[in-house]
Design a protein around this motif. Structure first.
Motif, PDB file in Angstrom:
ATOM      1  N   GLN A 336       0.956  -1.235   0.208  1.00  0.00           N
ATOM      2  CA  GLN A 336       0.029  -0.048   0.041  1.00  0.00           C
ATOM      3  C   GLN A 336       0.900   1.187   0.082  1.00  0.00           C
ATOM      4  O   GLN A 336       1.518   1.336   1.122  1.00  0.00           O
ATOM      5  N   VAL A 338       1.413   5.122  -0.392  1.00  0.00           N
ATOM      6  CA  VAL A 338       0.624   6.538  -0.008  1.00  0.00           C
ATOM      7  C   VAL A 338       1.349   7.768  -0.457  1.00  0.00           C
ATOM      8  O   VAL A 338       2.582   7.771  -0.308  1.00  0.00           O
ATOM      9  N   ARG A 349       1.435   7.142 -10.009  1.00  0.00           N
ATOM     10  CA  ARG A 349       0.591   6.205  -9.441  1.00  0.00           C
ATOM     11  C   ARG A 349      -0.081   5.236 -10.482  1.00  0.00           C
ATOM     12  O   ARG A 349      -0.169   3.957 -10.345  1.00  0.00           O
ATOM     13  N   THR A 361      -2.724   1.961  -4.324  1.00  0.00           N
ATOM     14  CA  THR A 361      -2.108   3.443  -4.053  1.00  0.00           C
ATOM     15  C   THR A 361      -3.284   4.331  -3.497  1.00  0.00           C
ATOM     16  O   THR A 361      -4.294   3.990  -3.838  1.00  0.00           O
ATOM     17  N   LEU A 362      -2.728   5.136  -2.788  1.00  0.00           N
ATOM     18  CA  LEU A 362      -3.711   5.954  -2.033  1.00  0.00           C
ATOM     19  C   LEU A 362      -3.156   7.496  -2.024  1.00  0.00           C
ATOM     20  O   LEU A 362      -2.232   7.735  -2.308  1.00  0.00           O
ATOM     21  N   PHE A 364      -3.142  11.262  -0.124  1.00  0.00           N
ATOM     22  CA  PHE A 364      -3.270  12.035   0.996  1.00  0.00           C
ATOM     23  C   PHE A 364      -2.323  13.242   1.052  1.00  0.00           C
ATOM     24  O   PHE A 364      -1.462  13.033   0.336  1.00  0.00           O
ATOM     25  N   PHE A 368       1.232  14.376   5.398  1.00  0.00           N
ATOM     26  CA  PHE A 368       0.666  13.074   6.149  1.00  0.00           C
ATOM     27  C   PHE A 368       0.206  13.427   7.488  1.00  0.00           C
ATOM     28  O   PHE A 368       0.372  12.692   8.384  1.00  0.00           O
ATOM     29  N   MET A 500      -6.478   9.059   6.494  1.00  0.00           N
ATOM     30  CA  MET A 500      -6.020   8.489   5.342  1.00  0.00           C
ATOM     31  C   MET A 500      -6.977   7.338   4.646  1.00  0.00           C
ATOM     32  O   MET A 500      -6.590   6.892   3.546  1.00  0.00           O
ATOM     33  N   LEU A 502      -6.700   4.242   6.084  1.00  0.00           N
ATOM     34  CA  LEU A 502      -6.004   3.142   6.132  1.00  0.00           C
ATOM     35  C   LEU A 502      -6.089   2.550   7.601  1.00  0.00           C
ATOM     36  O   LEU A 502      -5.082   2.974   8.381  1.00  0.00           O
ATOM     37  N   LEU A 512       5.141   5.229   2.580  1.00  0.00           N
ATOM     38  CA  LEU A 512       4.814   6.790   2.670  1.00  0.00           C
ATOM     39  C   LEU A 512       5.640   7.353   1.759  1.00  0.00           C
ATOM     40  O   LEU A 512       6.925   7.605   2.240  1.00  0.00           O
ATOM     41  N   HIS A 675      -7.467  12.408  -3.927  1.00  0.00           N
ATOM     42  CA  HIS A 675      -7.448  12.327  -2.521  1.00  0.00           C
ATOM     43  C   HIS A 675      -8.522  10.959  -1.998  1.00  0.00           C
ATOM     44  O   HIS A 675      -9.358  11.087  -2.379  1.00  0.00           O
ATOM     45  N   GLU A 676      -7.674   9.993  -1.255  1.00  0.00           N
ATOM     46  CA  GLU A 676      -8.536   8.815  -1.039  1.00  0.00           C
ATOM     47  C   GLU A 676      -9.618   9.420  -0.130  1.00  0.00           C
ATOM     48  O   GLU A 676      -9.352  10.123   1.099  1.00  0.00           O
TER      49      GLU A 676
END
Length: 816
Positions: A336, A338, A349, A361-362, A364, A368, A500, A502, A512, A675-676
């Motif tokens: 995963q 971010v 991504r 992929t996320l 944010f 962070f 996030m 997550l 990250l 943005h997730e």
């Protein structure tokens, strides 16, 4: 010199006009200094009114344009970027009676010049031969710029005047000895006039209003127009005020700047000959019609602009409306990753998901969620969070290497200061060239021809952290710099992971990935770094959060909160160099043996994704498809003559707040912030509220910075970066040797030398969430509501179940 005009309205005091001064000063948005350069909407104080109204006010006030020249829309029309159908819809949305055929006809005509409200400098210049003489408008700006550079200097100058009383008193003392107005402009009696001015800025402002005869209805607009003549320095002063207020203090140097600018108006009125008073009164009478004329002249252009935006929005709506079943992640995820919501991450991504279908992929915000400042081994702390916020925690370097690193840093700093003194002090500057010239030849040739070596990541030589491989430690200023208590660390971790999205089903590797840009000889380099990190790279934030989440005590606390991060998961920090698309992973010496193979596989996937992302970006950078793209991009990063190492956030146009499944497999062409967000896991809409009140504002600021720098680069951009000269150590740049402080983007960040690369479109925000939740946030947050209802941004909602998309307008939601 003529006899001073008779003072009228003698009863006017500063208290009577203080509100107008405050309003005018508030109209100037802050501009961050070079070492923390972030994007800003320069019209931030105008978002409480419709954007078209603000545009007319700004044009009437000082000639500002919020729209492109008519010729640009004509080019877009000829290239079929928008059509009559888009114009018709734009007219309908505006509830206008304008006919499409009239807008099409207007396209064939160039803009009619519109004169803004004239100031005293403009009235005097009207009788000057400006083809052979310097204008008073330019001279006054240059003169005030020199004073501001001296006052706001942060260590660059070796001599500074007395700044203890403030900017206006300092300017007054300098002006009393200034012979330039007489020698260069033929103005006699200038110094004597300055000596008669009040010592207090407030008294000067009141005196000037009385003698200039400024009516109560015109004061705030007149004051704001004066500040716009030195908009760069006014913006720097506004930053000082902004930063002071974040810390619970105040700074009024922008009022001092207004006083100094008003002093020039007053002196020019007092010393002018002929019928200047008559012409000044005539100019004042014309102020009343300026707004209506500006509004009328822009009506058709706003239809063209909206038509352009509708054409882009139609394409994005069509893409998002489709279900993304064919693009679902291979389950379970092996990694995963971010990334920052930055538009450059969208390209990367997509590339990573292509080469690693099992990667999730996320998106944010790149800081962070850590409200931190970073304390390096030497020097002062630097904020690592959005400019809208003030840091509440400090991150420091700790570990075995800390003491050695601090000593090396202090020695290096002392040497740099000694060299700087030798190179810049008047008694040694010229001999320094003779003494070190030959010794500098090798470095000059190496840098000039980009021979620095391409085996290293050029970003890591300037990030100031990575080379030392130091650990990160969270400290609490409220507890005298002690390490943050475990309960507070757990609370912070819960808040970040929840925001996030997550909080469960963790992959073996959670990465990250912060970002920054590797460039050389670029005073505005911070503008290419992470705006969410205060114009810094995201390295500190990524490493600090990884350290926090890998802490066994924090994980135990998380488990008690229902967030289980087991030994099967390791969090690793990385840094994406957006110039070269290289990604560096940090602190791998802490990697447990159980995860070495997984991280090695991830490293291989990153290398493949980097190659794919570079290939997509190469053509826009003018890199030959047959060239070694990687070497070409690394060469651009270390070449100090390169004016376009990358395109930054050019072409940004959309912000999508939704699960990645909504956009995965869709090519958004590096134009969208991602943005997730999963509304099903946000039952109280707290996460959505945080997104709309922080990341959305940051993306709007970025969008408007690019817009403003393109539509009016003279006021809101920084011109030709080849001519940039750093002023004040870190305050900003001048274009050449004089003139106003330049803010915003250089032309090279917007134009490739042949055509515009950026396209000024207002940000289109797409949110997958219930209408009631969005409406509730709009109701409770005025600035968000203003942005949407006044059309500074366009807000769309994606219905999770039906995939219908609707737009929020003043009268509610409308399906598109």
């Amino acid at each position: 010199m003529t006899t001073p005009l008779k003072v009228t309205n003698a009863a006017i005091t500063y208290d009577a006009i203080a509100r107008d001064v405050k309003t005018a000063c508030a109209s100037i948005a802050p501009a961050w200094p070079l070492d923390r350069l972030i994007a800003v909407n320069p019209w931030w104080s105008f978002v409480d009114r419709p954007i078209a109204t603000a545009a007319a006010e700004l044009q009437a006030r000082s000639g500002v344009r919020l729209l492109m020249p008519r010729a640009w829309y004509r080019e877009q029309w000829a290239a079929h970027r928008f059509a009559e159908a888009h114009m018709a819809r734009a007219i309908q949305l505006d509830a206008s009676t304008i006919a499409v055929k009239d807008v099409v006809a207007t396209l064939q005509r160039d803009d009619a010049p519109r004169e803004p409200r004239r100031l005293m400098t403009d009235v005097i210049d009207a009788r000057r031969d400006l083809s052979h003489e310097v204008s008073w408008a330019d001279f006054v700006t240059r003169s005030l710029s020199q004073a501001c550079a001296a006052f706001f200097d942060d260590g660059q100058s070796r001599w500074t005047p007395d700044r203890s009383a403030g900017l206006y008193p300092m300017w007054r003392e300098l002006a009393k000895a200034d012979r330039a107005p007489r020698l260069l402009m033929g103005l006699r009696g200038f110094r004597e006039q300055v000596a008669t001015l009040p010592e207090s800025p407030s008294e000067l402002i009141a005196l000037a209003v009385r003698e200039l005869g400024i009516s109560p209805t015109d004061r705030d607009m007149y004051f704001a127009g004066l500040l716009m003549t030195v908009n760069g320095w006014a913006s720097a002063a506004a930053f000082r005020r902004w930063e002071a207020r974040l810390l619970g203090r105040n700074d009024n140097q922008i009022e001092h700047l207004l006083a100094a600018r008003l002093a020039w108006e007053l002196i020019l009125l007092r010393t002018a000959s002929g019928d200047v008073l008559t012409r000044w009164r005539r100019a004042q009478r014309e102020w009343a019609t300026a707004f209506a004329l500006a509004r009328q002249s822009q009506a058709h252009d706003w239809i063209m602009q909206r038509a352009m935006e509708l054409a882009y929005q139609d394409a994005v709506v069509g893409m998002l409306r489709r279900a993304a079943d064919d693009a679902q992640i291979t389950s379970p995820a092996t990694v995963q990753a971010v990334f920052c919501i930055d538009v450059r991450s969208e390209v990367y991504r997509r590339a990573l998901e292509h080469v690693a279908p099992a990667a999730q992929t996320l998106g944010f915000a790149g800081f962070f969620g850590l409200p931190i400042a970073f304390q390096p081994t030497s020097g002062t702390p630097r904020p690592q969070l959005p400019g809208l916020l003030a840091p509440t925690l400090t991150v420091a370097e700790v570990g075995a290497a800390r003491d050695d690193a601090a000593q090396r840093s202090r020695r290096a700093l002392a040497l740099q200061l000694a060299v700087k003194d030798f190179m810049t002090t008047a008694s040694s500057a010229f001999s320094a060239v003779e003494s070190t010239g030959l010794l500098s030849v090798a470095a000059l040739v190496r840098d000039g021809f980009a021979l620095n070596g391409l085996s290293r990541d050029p970003l890591l030589t300037t990030s100031g952290v990575g080379a030392e491989r130091l650990r990160m430690e969270l400290l609490s200023p409220e507890r005298n710099g002690e390490e943050l208590a475990i309960e507070q660390r757990v609370t912070l971790a819960v808040r970040v992971l929840t925001a996030m999205g997550l909080t469960g089903d963790f992959a073996p590797v959670v990465a990250l990935i912060g970002h920054g840009a590797g460039t050389e000889n670029n005073p505005q380099a911070c503008g290419l770094h992470c705006g969410a990190c205060g114009g810094q790279t995201g390295e500190v934030n990524a490493r600090a959060l990884a350290s926090l989440l890998n802490d066994s005590a924090v994980r135990a606390g998380l488990a008690e909160q229902g967030i289980v991060l087991s030994r099967d998961t390791h969090v690793v920090a990385g840094l994406h160099n957006t110039t070269t698309d290289d990604i560096t992973l940090f602190d791998l010496d802490l990697l447990p043996g159980s995860h070495r193979d997984a991280v090695a596989r991830f490293r291989t996937q990153l290398d493949a994704a980097s190659a794919r992302a570079r290939a997509e970006r190469a053509s826009r950078l003018g890199i030959d498809a047959d060239a070694n793209v990687h070497d070409a991009m690394r060469s651009r990063a270390v070449d100090w003559s390169e004016v376009r190492p990358e395109w930054g956030l050019a072409r940004n146009a959309a912000f999508v707040v939704a699960p990645r499944a909504r956009t995965r497999g869709r090519n958004l062409d590096g134009r969208a912030f991602l943005h997730e967000y999963d509304c099903e896991n946000d039952t109280d809409s707290a996460v959505l509220e945080g997104i709309l009140t922080a990341p959305m504002l940051v993306t709007h600021w970025i969008n408007m910075q690019y817009w403003a720098s393109m539509v009016d680069n003279a006021r809101y951009g920084s011109g030709n970066k080849v001519l940039h000269n750093v002023v004040g150590g870190r305050l900003g740049v001048l274009e050449g040797a004089a003139g106003d402080l330049r803010i915003g983007l250089a032309m090279q960040s917007l134009h490739d030398g042949r055509e515009w690369v950026h396209e000024p479109l207002r940000l289109s925000v797409f949110i997958e969430a219930p209408a009631a939740a969005i409406d509730d946030i709009l109701e409770r947050h005025r600035v968000v509501r203003d942005l949407v209802l006044n059309e500074w941004v366009f807000l769309y909602r994606i219905e999770p179940s039906s995939h219908d998309i609707s737009q929020r307008r003043a009268d509610g939601w409308h399906i598109v």
